[in-house]
Design a protein around this motif. Structure first.
Motif, PDB file in Angstrom:
ATOM      1  N   ILE A  95       0.866  -1.172   0.000  1.00 56.53           N
ATOM      2  CA  ILE A  95       0.000   0.000   0.000  1.00 56.53           C
ATOM      3  C   ILE A  95       0.905   1.225   0.000  1.00 56.53           C
ATOM      4  O   ILE A  95       1.545   1.533   0.995  1.00 56.53           O
ATOM      5  CB  ILE A  95      -0.940   0.012   1.214  1.00 56.53           C
ATOM      6  CG1 ILE A  95      -1.818  -1.251   1.229  1.00 56.53           C
ATOM      7  CG2 ILE A  95      -1.810   1.264   1.211  1.00 56.53           C
ATOM      8  CD1 ILE A  95      -2.659  -1.385   2.475  1.00 56.53           C
ATOM      9  N   ASP A  96       0.968   1.915  -1.132  1.00 51.23           N
ATOM     10  CA  ASP A  96       1.886   3.042  -1.284  1.00 51.23           C
ATOM     11  C   ASP A  96       1.099   4.340  -1.133  1.00 51.23           C
ATOM     12  O   ASP A  96       0.550   4.858  -2.093  1.00 51.23           O
ATOM     13  CB  ASP A  96       2.559   2.972  -2.654  1.00 51.23           C
ATOM     14  CG  ASP A  96       3.603   4.069  -2.840  1.00 51.23           C
ATOM     15  OD1 ASP A  96       3.935   4.727  -1.836  1.00 51.23           O
ATOM     16  OD2 ASP A  96       4.048   4.261  -3.971  1.00 51.23           O
ATOM     17  N   MET A  97       1.026   4.878   0.090  1.00 54.65           N
ATOM     18  CA  MET A  97       0.181   6.035   0.334  1.00 54.65           C
ATOM     19  C   MET A  97       0.897   7.191   1.011  1.00 54.65           C
ATOM     20  O   MET A  97       0.394   8.304   1.019  1.00 54.65           O
ATOM     21  CB  MET A  97      -1.033   5.652   1.203  1.00 54.65           C
ATOM     22  CG  MET A  97      -1.967   4.652   0.583  1.00 54.65           C
ATOM     23  SD  MET A  97      -3.472   4.463   1.547  1.00 54.65           S
ATOM     24  CE  MET A  97      -4.199   6.093   1.372  1.00 54.65           C
ATOM     25  N   GLY A 142       0.586 -10.487  -2.484  1.00 55.99           N
ATOM     26  CA  GLY A 142      -0.143  -9.355  -3.028  1.00 55.99           C
ATOM     27  C   GLY A 142      -1.121  -8.731  -2.066  1.00 55.99           C
ATOM     28  O   GLY A 142      -1.952  -7.918  -2.455  1.00 55.99           O
ATOM     29  N   SER A 143      -1.029  -9.102  -0.784  1.00 53.70           N
ATOM     30  CA  SER A 143      -1.951  -8.597   0.254  1.00 53.70           C
ATOM     31  C   SER A 143      -3.401  -8.919  -0.054  1.00 53.70           C
ATOM     32  O   SER A 143      -4.321  -8.267   0.451  1.00 53.70           O
ATOM     33  CB  SER A 143      -1.792  -7.085   0.441  1.00 53.70           C
ATOM     34  OG  SER A 143      -0.500  -6.760   0.876  1.00 53.70           O
ATOM     35  N   GLN A 144      -3.646  -9.972  -0.880  1.00 53.89           N
ATOM     36  CA  GLN A 144      -5.014 -10.330  -1.235  1.00 53.89           C
ATOM     37  C   GLN A 144      -5.796 -10.704   0.021  1.00 53.89           C
ATOM     38  O   GLN A 144      -5.358 -11.489   0.836  1.00 53.89           O
ATOM     39  CB  GLN A 144      -5.005 -11.498  -2.220  1.00 53.89           C
ATOM     40  CG  GLN A 144      -6.379 -11.837  -2.762  1.00 53.89           C
ATOM     41  CD  GLN A 144      -6.310 -12.873  -3.867  1.00 53.89           C
ATOM     42  OE1 GLN A 144      -5.345 -12.913  -4.636  1.00 53.89           O
ATOM     43  NE2 GLN A 144      -7.300 -13.736  -3.939  1.00 53.89           N
ATOM     44  N   GLY A 145      -6.969 -10.115   0.156  1.00 56.27           N
ATOM     45  CA  GLY A 145      -7.788 -10.319   1.341  1.00 56.27           C
ATOM     46  C   GLY A 145      -7.749  -9.148   2.300  1.00 56.27           C
ATOM     47  O   GLY A 145      -8.567  -9.065   3.219  1.00 56.27           O
ATOM     48  N   THR A 146      -6.806  -8.229   2.103  1.00 61.91           N
ATOM     49  CA  THR A 146      -6.744  -7.040   2.951  1.00 61.91           C
ATOM     50  C   THR A 146      -8.041  -6.243   2.834  1.00 61.91           C
ATOM     51  O   THR A 146      -8.573  -6.046   1.748  1.00 61.91           O
ATOM     52  CB  THR A 146      -5.546  -6.160   2.546  1.00 61.91           C
ATOM     53  OG1 THR A 146      -4.334  -6.823   2.899  1.00 61.91           O
ATOM     54  CG2 THR A 146      -5.585  -4.810   3.248  1.00 61.91           C
ATOM     55  N   ASP A 147      -8.557  -5.794   3.977  1.00 63.67           N
ATOM     56  CA  ASP A 147      -9.815  -5.055   4.019  1.00 63.67           C
ATOM     57  C   ASP A 147      -9.696  -4.019   5.135  1.00 63.67           C
ATOM     58  O   ASP A 147      -9.793  -4.351   6.317  1.00 63.67           O
ATOM     59  CB  ASP A 147     -10.976  -6.007   4.292  1.00 63.67           C
ATOM     60  CG  ASP A 147     -12.337  -5.328   4.149  1.00 63.67           C
ATOM     61  OD1 ASP A 147     -12.375  -4.093   4.062  1.00 63.67           O
ATOM     62  OD2 ASP A 147     -13.353  -6.044   4.136  1.00 63.67           O
TER      63      ASP A 147
END
Length: 409
Positions: A95-97, A142-147
């Protein structure tokens, strides 16, 4: 407790990764570390942890309870971290923020199966960008599932634009951003995202696909503000809005789509002042924008409330409707079925002109204008005052470099 978990004095080493599951920051810190603290057991048999830790992320203080080994699932920790690079914390979870600036973070987290639950998290950077986050951060590829739910506020939106989009000149003003982000197999799902900046309020949601230049991305959006002419502060807009009466509020909603070779705005409906607008737009990704088009319809109570008078004669009074189709090809801009209807006149125009437009470009035109007062189309002259009279003008012609060929009927 096994010997590997006996933290009583100090532990240091060349690689922190062996402790990632315990600390609940999988993949975030790497390299050398130095750790000191203590582990105790409460009368109820709960293992209590207090640790001071220095890693590549910075200086951390952790306290809380441990779950059962070997995975320590169920560990609950309060975390305080001071570091030199805020971006490294979130980018560890892809997450590039945030900018590469010093920061401090306070959070309460729980280690669960396949991820980390952030019950409360606040990160503040020295540049006054404040991030609040809560939800589930997945350790899957890929951080899949991050919420997660996010709130981000800052003082310098131009920095955000440069970091994520490039060197586009925009006002360097305060902003606030909030919404829910879910990482799915197909891409990143956005829900209830809201951005406030420079008097602009934008809300959006949909799916961003991260491959093939974002092709397949689809977002529904609404946008509103109190003064459209204020957008001239954006360099890429500049004076293009000077034709509009200043101070008009605006709002619009529609769908934004990314396709292989173009962007699309579909079914956009909105209002500018008292004028209602509908349009569909295609923006080509070609360098010369060839293939771009727009279809529009506008309806309002008075053109004089929408457009600035650039001189005499004035704009017709009363209610109006207008529509057109605009297409940009390789070297030509075509405006077809351009119509304007008012209470006292109608006009239909077709234009074809060279593109990019210059004063010496050829222009082919076909027009039909009729109304009940010719005075609206005549310049004022001191020595002549025209009387009110109905009229009709039909013409086709071509404007060339230094001459105009005109055919009338």
């Amino acid at each position: 407790v096994g010997s590997e978990m006996c933290i009583r004095d100090r532990i240091s080493g060349e690689e922190i990764e062996q402790f990632h599951e315990l600390l609940g920051v999988k993949g975030a810190a790497t390299g050398p570390f130095n750790m000191k603290g203590n582990l105790s057991v409460s009368p109820e048999g709960v293992e209590l942890l207090k640790v001071d830790l220095r890693t590549s992320l910075g200086q951390a203080k952790l306290s809380g309870t441990l779950g059962d080994p070997p995975g320590y699932i169920g560990s609950k920790l309060d975390v305080h971290l001071d570091g030199s690079n805020a971006n490294s914390v979130m980018s560890a979870f892809e997450i590039d923020m945030l900018p590469e600036e010093p920061f401090n973070i306070n959070a309460r987290v729980e280690l669960v199966e396949k991820g980390l639950v952030v019950e409360r998290g606040v990160l503040v950077t020295i540049g006054n960008e404040r991030l609040e986050a809560g939800g589930f951060i997945s350790f899957a590829p890929g951080s899949q599932g991050t919420d997660i739910d996010l709130k981000l506020k800052g003082e310098h939106f131009a920095r955000v634009i440069r970091r994520h989009i490039g060197n586009i000149e925009v006002p360097d003003s305060p902003y606030d951003f909030s919404g829910q982000i879910r990482v799915e197999e197909e891409g990143v799902r956005l829900e209830n995202l809201a951005l406030g900046y420079e008097g602009i309020n934008l809300e959006t949601g949909g799916l961003i696909k991260l491959k093939d230049g974002l092709s397949g991305t689809g977002l529904d959006f609404t946008v509103n503000g109190e003064d459209l002419s204020a957008l001239k502060r954006f360099q890429f807009i500049g004076n293009s809005l000077d034709i509009l009466v200043p101070g008009q509020p605006y709002q619009a909603g529609g769908q934004f789509l990314v396709e292989q070779n173009r962007w699309k705005l579909n079914g956009v409906k909105g209002r500018l002042g008292k004028t209602t607008l509908e349009f569909d737009t295609i923006i080509s990704k070609q360098a010369d924008l060839s293939g771009s088009s727009i279809n529009f319809f506008a309806k309002g109570p008075d053109l004089n409330e929408l457009l600035v008078k650039k001189g005499e004669p004035g704009l017709p009074d009363g209610a109006f409707e207008s529509s057109a189709r605009v297409l940009l090809s390789d070297n030509t801009l075509t405006i077809s079925d351009l119509s304007l209807k008012t209470e006292r006149a109608t006009a239909e125009v077709d234009l074809e002109l060279g593109w990019p437009y210059k004063s010496h470009n050829n222009i082919d035109f076909n027009l039909n204008i009729q109304g009940d007062d010719i005075r609206n189309f005549l310049p004022q002259m001191d020595s002549f005052e025209a009387e009110m009279a109905p009229f009709q003008i039909s013409a086709a012609g071509s404007k060339q470099v230094n001459r105009c060929l005109l055919y009338t009927s």
